[in-house]
Design an enzyme around this catalytic site. Structure first.
Site, PDB file in Angstrom:
ATOM      1  CB  CYS A  95      31.730  27.990  44.131  1.00 12.11           C
ATOM      2  SG  CYS A  95      32.258  26.396  43.489  1.00 12.11           S
ATOM      3  CD  GLU A  96      37.172  32.402  43.830  1.00 14.11           C
ATOM      4  OE1 GLU A  96      37.040  33.384  43.084  1.00 14.11           O
ATOM      5  OE2 GLU A  96      37.852  32.420  44.873  1.00 14.11           O
ATOM      6  CG  HIS A  97      37.114  27.051  45.350  1.00 11.77           C
ATOM      7  ND1 HIS A  97      36.875  27.085  46.698  1.00 11.77           N
ATOM      8  CD2 HIS A  97      38.025  28.023  45.106  1.00 11.77           C
ATOM      9  CE1 HIS A  97      37.617  28.036  47.256  1.00 11.77           C
ATOM     10  NE2 HIS A  97      38.312  28.618  46.304  1.00 11.77           N
ATOM     11  CG  HIS A  98      34.180  22.760  43.119  1.00 11.44           C
ATOM     12  ND1 HIS A  98      34.178  23.402  44.332  1.00 11.44           N
ATOM     13  CD2 HIS A  98      35.002  21.688  43.253  1.00 11.44           C
ATOM     14  CE1 HIS A  98      34.956  22.739  45.187  1.00 11.44           C
ATOM     15  NE2 HIS A  98      35.468  21.700  44.550  1.00 11.44           N
ATOM     16  CD  GLN A 136      27.469  31.916  51.322  1.00  9.08           C
ATOM     17  OE1 GLN A 136      27.346  30.781  50.854  1.00  9.08           O
ATOM     18  NE2 GLN A 136      26.909  32.277  52.461  1.00  9.08           N
ATOM     19  CG  HIS A 164      28.302  26.711  48.457  1.00  7.59           C
ATOM     20  ND1 HIS A 164      29.206  27.538  47.835  1.00  7.59           N
ATOM     21  CD2 HIS A 164      27.679  27.472  49.390  1.00  7.59           C
ATOM     22  CE1 HIS A 164      29.148  28.740  48.383  1.00  7.59           C
ATOM     23  NE2 HIS A 164      28.239  28.726  49.334  1.00  7.59           N
ATOM     24  CB  CYS A 166      31.136  22.429  44.964  1.00  6.16           C
ATOM     25  SG  CYS A 166      31.151  23.824  46.086  1.00  6.16           S
TER      26      CYS A 166
HETATM   27 ZN   LIG Z   1      32.844  25.015  45.161  1.00  6.37          ZN
END
Ligand SMILES: [Zn+2]
Length: 204
Positions: A95-98, A136, A164, A166
């Protein structure tokens, strides 16, 4: 210190300069120290090298071109006019966030127009986009759009079901939650019965 020549970054923002391998190694050392450990202790001394090599595998989707994978098409479908569906394509992404892994399965179907493509190519398209940073929802859209633009089918359906890390290993710690995204275009969107049949076939 020898410096590896930087490769260009294959993302839309051309202003981003790809760092050298040495800079990437140093960044991993910094993160180890930030976690609270000593990057120079024997168990960790080679970790930056392993992490940078692993990044090379996890994110090799930036080096690949999904459109090119779908460019070799066939026009002889010998009267076949139903959906082509691939089930349970492995999704290994981050994921691009974590930068945390998310793992699951993709289900991809299309209703051929004039062109069909080797089915392994559809799985390859999933892999190419999965091996980039995104979420996603974007992954689902990227797969749809590549198939739409290259094959001009009568419709495309994509479902991804993934867990996920995260979400499972931090934050809310919801161990058994998976995220399902779906998107339908063309006939899959206008004909609920077709979408229904896709979902049924996807579940097996
Ligand atoms: Zn994430």
């Amino acid at each position: 210190m020898s410096v590896t020549p930087a490769k260009p970054v294959l993302v839309s923002d051309a202003a981003v300069q790809r760092p050298s391998r040495e800079q990437a190694l140093e960044a991993v050392r910094t993160l180890i120290a930030w976690a609270g450990d000593n990057p120079d202790r024997p168990g960790l001394i080679d970790t930056p090298k392993r992490v940078v090599d692993a990044y090379g595998e996890w994110f090799d989707g930036y080096e690949a071109d999904a459109a090119k994978e779908l460019s070799r098409t066939f026009e002889d479908v010998t009267g076949y006019d139903d959906m082509v569906i691939l089930r349970e394509i492995e999704v290994e992404s981050h994921c691009e966030h974590h930068l945390a892994p998310f793992l699951g399965k993709a289900y991809v179907a299309y209703l051929p127009g004039e062109k069909v493509v080797g089915i392994s190519k559809l799985a390859r398209v999933v892999e190419i986009f999965a091996r980039r940073l995104q979420n996603q929802e974007t992954l689902t859209n990227d797969i749809i759009e590549a198939i739409e633009s290259q094959l001009q089918p009568k419709g495309v359906a994509v479902m991804i079901d993934a867990a996920h890390q995260c979400m499972t290993t931090r934050g809310v710690h919801h161990r058994h939650v998976s995220t399902v995204t779906t998107r339908f275009t063309g006939a899959f969107k206008s004909d609920p019965a077709l979408a229904e049949r896709f979902l049924k076939l996807a579940k097996g």
